[in-house]
Design an enzyme around this catalytic site. Structure first.
Site, short mmCIF file in Angstrom:
data_model
loop_
_atom_site.label_atom_id
_atom_site.label_comp_id
_atom_site.label_asym_id
_atom_site.label_seq_id
_atom_site.Cartn_x
_atom_site.Cartn_y
_atom_site.Cartn_z
N ASP A 310 -17.25 9.99 -0.66
CA ASP A 310 -18.28 9.82 0.38
C ASP A 310 -17.25 9.57 1.62
O ASP A 310 -16.64 9.70 1.95
CB ASP A 310 -19.04 8.35 -1.04
CG ASP A 310 -19.77 7.55 0.20
OD1 ASP A 310 -21.18 8.19 1.55
OD2 ASP A 310 -19.26 6.16 0.82
N ASP A 506 -24.49 4.42 -3.64
CA ASP A 506 -23.35 5.66 -4.31
C ASP A 506 -23.01 5.66 -6.21
O ASP A 506 -22.63 6.46 -7.09
CB ASP A 506 -21.41 5.63 -4.36
CG ASP A 506 -21.79 6.07 -3.30
OD1 ASP A 506 -21.88 7.32 -2.04
OD2 ASP A 506 -20.86 5.27 -1.61
#
Length: 643
Positions: A310, A506
């Site tokens: 990420d 996430d």
């Protein structure tokens, strides 16, 4: 004491075996030798039957393990009257399973953290006032009140005023996003400092946050189980041991010879070596600032081929920081920053904290305002030292200073404009900085064999490309929703895949990856609970360290297994000639177990870490860590302008 009781209950088979052994000793002291034989033999056969049921279930699913060899060893020793040896084999078998369970026990609490944060109540506006209802009772079209700093309960449309909402836990965007009347707000986002009214667009079950919860559950259930390291040696070791025992029986004509060989062939080195090494590896991980939740994760880390990251909060710091001050003629850089930071003291905006922190780092004194007001999502006006100071977006500042000019900014940078006394004073630039350890981490991963890297982010493409270029990442996917990230990771061919991220957004992809790594230092609970590895310190380099620990642990486990196999095979060959009685063989097997355990305990890694630290210090001589600036703001950004 309570801890010992819990351990005894958890490892009940080991506890029961020890109790049976103690009971046998007591009976033997009272001269009841026959009772001891019946007790040990009956208990050993009961354990063998229990193991056989589990073995048949695993075989039905195509999993061949070491159970066959252990069961045959127990039954054969009982049949030839070596009941003490049978109990020792049972103790080693149950002890090995307890160690493996301890190394691989993983908390199944992914959804708990998400559900605890999930909105439970909503304030519905009705004809006779505001009524609190359960979020499941909200229907599309209901008008809801969302108070300051509250979580938006369902996907909705803003119907009153303007606000800035924090969507970082959904999209990864670190800066609050402007919302005006008619804009869509997502469930799970956090409202700013202004109470607003929203109209529900969906039920709770169909809203964004609840869909993330469902994605985590689906990804967790679909993950394939990891095959135990020891089981990979099961078939050849079992075939060899049974064959050697059968040959010894045939050559001697004595069935006891078969039991004597099988006692030394019990798979204790295989059952113990890997779990002990994994426990050592997990201990080493904790000492290095990260938690590995199971031994199987260390196996996956050891063979990882792809790492996916990420952006916001992972490759970058996750919060904007001052990067440049551009004063207009007549103003100094510190003077401009001082005015801006003094005015921002009266703002609750995230950029305000960045400006104040930058001023304090430079030792600039902050003045008090005689009057200050904030216009939500636009800026703040304060009277400082008798002069009007305006800070915020370009349009807001231009309304107070006709000579205001837009400044040129790079992709992803944020521009904060300022006017002092009705005159344009300059611009301050802020950006989400790349972590200093990001590039060295990628280089270290490549050296460890993780050569394919990728970035997935909810940010705009221009921002993502800017970060990728600075870090040398070749594969980038921007504008990702949580489900997009899951699909991207599932499509990767070079596996196992490590996914590194933080935040609720996430959580699904961390659960879907072969190894999910959460940056948990800042309290990203949902991500941490969905992950297999949780980094407890704010340091991305621990990702590479986790791979290193995984590789060292598996290498040591394999070495220990081979040492145990080599010693066992040597003793089995000797026992085939009738030199080693069954009970003595069981005791010798304990020696083999001790050798195996000592070899596996090297995975604790004190010397390995010390050597790595020396190498790191040597490599760092004369080198400066790579650093860069990153951005984080796609689309409209509150209180700042972006390209």
């Amino acid at each position: 004491m309570a801890r010992l009781v819990r351990m005894a209950r958890r490892s009940w088979a080991v506890t029961l075996t020890l109790a049976v052994g103690l009971a046998g000793i007591v009976l033997a002291l009272f001269g009841a030798g026959a009772a001891v034989q019946w007790l040990f033999s009956g208990y050993a056969l009961a354990i063998a039957a229990w193991q056989a049921v589990g073995m048949l279930r695993r075989l039905a699913h195509g999993n061949w393990g070491l159970d066959v060899l252990a069961i045959v060893a127990i039954v054969s020793t009982v049949l030839v009257g070596e009941y003490v040896a049978a109990l020792v084999v049972v103790l080693m078998l149950t002890g090995g399973e307890a160690l493996e369970d301890s190394a691989n026990r993983r908390a199944k609490r992914e959804l708990d953290a998400l559900l605890q944060r999930s909105p439970q109540r909503a304030h519905r506006i009705e004809a006779d006032g505001i009524v609190d209802v359960h979020v499941d009772d909200v229907r599309p079209g209901d008008v809801l009140l969302v108070r300051p700093s509250e979580i938006v309960p369902v996907d909705a449309v803003l119907v009153s005023g303007a606000t800035a909402v924090d969507e970082s836990q959904l999209t990864g965007e670190s800066v609050p996003v402007d919302k005006r009347q008619g804009d869509r707000v997502l469930s799970g986002s956090v409202n700013g400092q202004t109470a607003v009214e929203v109209r529900a667009e969906a039920t709770a079950a169909d809203s964004q946050y609840q869909q993330i919860v469902a994605l985590v559950a689906q990804a967790s259930e679909s993950r394939a189980p990891v095959v135990r390291l020891a089981d990979r040696f099961a078939v050849p070791f079992t075939v060899f041991s049974l064959a050697l025992g059968a040959v010894a029986w045939w050559a001697s004509g004595d069935p006891v010879r078969f039991a004597e060989v099988l006692v030394l062939a019990t798979p204790c080195p295989l059952l113990i070596a890997a779990p002990v090494a994994f426990i050592g590896g997990m201990s080493r991980a904790a000492r290095n600032g990260f938690v590995v939740k199971s031994g199987g994760v260390l196996e996956q880390l050891a063979s990882a081929r792809t790492a996916v990251f990420d952006k916001t909060g992972t490759l970058t710091r996750g919060a904007p920081a001052l990067t440049e001050v551009r004063p207009q003629p007549g103003f100094g850089a510190d003077e401009l920053l001082g005015f801006v930071a003094s005015a921002e003291q009266y703002s609750s905006h995230v950029l305000a904290a960045s400006m104040i922190a930058a001023a304090r780092e430079r030792g600039i004194r902050l003045a008090e305002a005689t009057h200050a007001t904030e216009q939500a999502t636009n800026g703040v006006v304060a009277r400082i030292d008798g002069r009007e100071v305006v800070v915020g977006k370009f349009a807001f500042v231009a309304a107070h200073a006709a000579d205001a000019e837009r400044t040129e900014i790079a992709p992803g940078e944020l521009a904060v404009y300022a006017a002092v006394g009705g005159r344009y004073a300059g611009t301050l630039l802020a950006a989400d900085r790349i972590r200093a350890e990001a590039r060295p981490t990628l280089e270290r991963l490549a050296a460890l064999g993780v050569r394919r890297t990728m970035m997935l982010t909810g940010d705009a493409q221009a921002t993502a490309d800017h970060i990728a270029a600075e870090l040398g990442l070749s594969r980038v996917r921007a504008d990702c929703l949580p489900v997009d990230k899951v699909h991207e990771v599932e499509a990767i061919d070079e596996r196992p895949v490590i996914m590194v991220g933080d935040g609720v957004n996430d959580a699904p992809v961390l659960a879907a990856a072969d190894v999910g790594v959460a940056m948990g230092a800042k309290g990203a609970t949902a991500a941490s609970e969905s992950a297999d590895v949780v980094i407890l310190v704010d340091d991305l380099s621990r990702v590479a360290k986790a791979v290193e620990v995984g590789r060292d642990t598996v290498r040591i486990a394999l070495q220990s297994i081979w040492v145990g196999i080599a010693v066992s095979v040597g003793l089995m060959v000797v026992a085939a000639f009738g030199v080693i009685p069954a009970t003595a063989g069981a005791v010798l097997q304990e020696v083999v177990d001790l050798i195996t355990i000592l070899a596996a305990l090297r995975a604790i890694g004190g010397r390995l870490d010390a050597r790595a630290a020396r190498q790191a210090r040597g490599a760092a001589v004369g080198e400066a860590p790579a650093a860069g600036r990153a951005a984080s703001a796609p689309g409209p950004t509150p209180r700042a302008d972006a390209p």
